[in-house]
Design an enzyme around this catalytic site. Structure first.
Site, PDB file in Angstrom:
ATOM      1  N   HIS A 517       0.927  -1.160  -0.198  1.00 26.24           N
ATOM      2  CA  HIS A 517      -0.117   0.331  -0.290  1.00 26.24           C
ATOM      3  C   HIS A 517       0.456   1.537   0.196  1.00 26.24           C
ATOM      4  CE1 HIS A 517      -3.549   2.376  -0.067  1.00 26.24           C
ATOM      5  NE2 HIS A 517      -4.510   1.168   0.688  1.00 26.24           N
ATOM      6  N   ASP A 521      -1.948   2.372  -4.713  1.00 25.44           N
ATOM      7  CA  ASP A 521      -3.063   2.905  -4.357  1.00 25.44           C
ATOM      8  C   ASP A 521      -4.378   1.468  -4.014  1.00 25.44           C
ATOM      9  OD1 ASP A 521      -2.413   4.748  -2.671  1.00 25.44           O
ATOM     10  OD2 ASP A 521      -1.804   5.809  -4.252  1.00 25.44           O
TER      11      ASP A 521
END
Length: 544
Positions: A517, A521
């Protein structure tokens, strides 16, 4: 023979220095300083690092980086690099040999001839120690540059270690099967003259390069025996020991605090032997008794657990190097990378039809059959080229986005998990990918992968569906990459047809993308899966 005369005696070897330079960037050669004795290099001396302002070099194109005087047997060690000719200046700084891990030693007081200590090389960026799989040369054999000396089991694969110089293998310090050898630790000794090899039969590596042994202090003299009188107390620590109950009429002496503590814990004072004045029971006696009773209670379940464990039948399997590294890297990945997972179902009917057509052509031309995994690798590579944000890795200062699409393919073997690499998979045809995958998988099973076969990947594909029938799973990211695709098996499902009353069958395959992450995204990960699904469900677009 003095030190200087020994150097001149072997100076003819320097005529072959140009051959050595072709094999190693950092080599060790001999030199003669003007008036060696004035710099403290006499035999048997104890010298540290010495500076020299002038010297007589056989070839002015060498620049001496360091010179180190040592103790008892190694009068001088030098390491040199090829540079433009400079004055005969020497700097008090040591530059390690990057590949050879070898040192040239000149022996004086020990009586050993000149020799070279071969250390365990660093054969991969993550290697800190290695194992000797087997020696291909025996003690006394002649060795030449380019010949394989031994096979080293690294943290990734078994790699052949080649000779850097011509000579003879005098001593094998670490034999076949030796494990846990630190990088740089001496594994063998080589000499230049064949008659010198026998002199290293009982050779042991010098301790000057290892951690110094702790100084042994003289054994303390035995204490004088003293006869203790009856009233004297023992110098041992005071420990409360339960004693037999006192006879009737005997009074128990205890301090008020000790009595209060004994009453609170239901401890009979008759079970306590006092250590205070005149056998008086004090607070420490009660506390010691409570501690000992607590240990006895806690040891009971431990003893039962030990007995149960002893009844089990088991075998302890030693860790291999690849297993250690896999465990370390996966633990690091789960602890430091914020994983999240995206799953999508893809229809593979058109993919299977295209595969059948291509395999018919491959069989006719004598090529390798194309598997579903080969098509998945190609689709993943094209999706990475379309969504380059997923072809990146995280650093503390920036996100590095790669221009090459190098796909690692997870391969399970008896030795552990390997991830050989398909370089530039987005630019290769399906036939080429199929051929490389099969060749690399075979090398992985034979434990013969080289570093260039598995280093430099930017994305990983792991398939447990085809070989094992796993429907869906989540894979752990292979650092420093930021994504890995977990491929499940294909299964037939009933789906709606052209009209409300019609149904048809279709094959679907579940894939799960594990993302870092910090780099990818959620929307970017979804965009990559959309592109991947498009190539799988319309496989003709992969051929355009």
């Amino acid at each position: 023979m003095t030190f200087s005369s020994r150097i001149f005696h072997h100076s003819r070897k320097l005529r072959h220095t140009h051959k050595v330079l072709q094999n190693d960037r950092a080599i060790l050669v001999r030199w003669v300083a003007n008036d060696v004795s004035q710099y403290g290099l006499g035999s048997g001396g104890n010298h540290g690092v010495s500076k020299f302002s002038s010297g007589s070099f056989f070839n002015p194109s060498y620049r001496v980086i360091s010179a180190i005087g040592t103790q008892k047997g190694n009068a001088l060690r030098t390491e040199m690099e090829v540079h433009t000719p400079v004055a005969s200046m020497m700097f008090n700084r040591r530059l390690p040999c990057p590949q050879g891990n070898s040192r040239r030693s000149f022996s004086t007081a020990s009586g050993l001839p000149p020799h070279q200590e071969i250390g365990m090389p660093s054969l991969s960026p993550t290697m800190t120690e290695g194992n000797i799989a087997r020696w291909l040369k025996k003690e006394g054999d002649k060795i030449s540059p380019g010949e394989v000396l031994c096979e080293v089991e690294t943290d990734k694969a078994t790699v052949e270690m080649e000779c850097m110089e011509e000579g003879y293998l005098a001593k094998i310090v670490r034999g076949d099967g030796s494990s846990g050898i630190k990088v740089g630790e001496i594994i063998a000794i080589t000499v230049e003259e064949e008659e010198d090899a026998a002199k290293f039969k009982d050779y042991q590596p010098s301790t000057s390069d290892s951690a110094p042994e702790p100084e042994t202090s003289p054994a303390p003299s035995p204490p004088k025996e003293e006869i203790a009188e009856a009233p004297a107390t023992s110098p041992e620590p005071k420990i409360s020991i339960p004693s037999a109950p006192p006879s009737a009429g005997n009074r128990i002496f205890a301090s008020p605090l000790a009595r209060k503590l004994a009453e609170d814990h239901n401890v009979p004072l008759s079970d306590i032997k006092g250590t205070g004045p005149d056998g008086r029971i004090v607070k420490a006696d009660i506390e010691g008794y409570l501690d000992s009773r607590g240990k006895e209670v806690s040891q009971a379940p431990k003893a039962a657990a030990t007995a149960a464990a002893a009844a089990l039948d088991y075998t302890d399997i030693p860790h291999t190097q690849i297993r250690k590294v896999t465990a370390s890297r996966l633990l690091q990945s789960k602890q430091t990378i914020p994983h999240y997972y995206l799953t999508v179902d893809t229809c593979v009917d058109k993919l299977m039809e295209l595969r059948n057509k291509l395999n018919a052509l491959q069989e006719a031309s004598g090529g390798k059959r194309i598997s579903v995994n080969d098509l998945v690798i190609k689709a993943a590579a094209l999706a990475l080229r379309k969504v380059p944000q997923c072809n990146s890795s995280w650093t503390n200062d920036y996100i590095r986005q790669y221009h090459n699409v190098n796909v690692n393919v997870a391969v399970q073997t008896d030795n552990g998990l390997y991830v050989p690499i398909i370089r530039d998979a987005d630019k290769k045809g399906l036939s080429k990918i199929a051929e490389e995958v099969k060749n690399l998988a075979q090398k992985a099973k034979e434990n013969s992968l080289k570093p260039e076969d598995y280093e430099g990947g930017t994305f990983t594909v792991s398939n447990l569906g085809g070989p094992f029938g796993i429907k869906q799973f989540c894979a752990i990211i292979n650092p420093p990459q930021s994504g890995i695709l977990a491929v499940g098996s294909a299964e037939k499902r009933v789906i709606p047809g052209g009209s409300p009353d019609q149904y048809k069958f279709a094959s679907f395959m579940s894939v799960t993308l594990s993302c870092d992450h910090r780099v990818i995204d959620g929307a970017i990960g979804a965009e990559w899966l959309k592109a991947f699904k498009g190539y799988i469900e319309n496989p003709e677009t992969m051929l355009l």
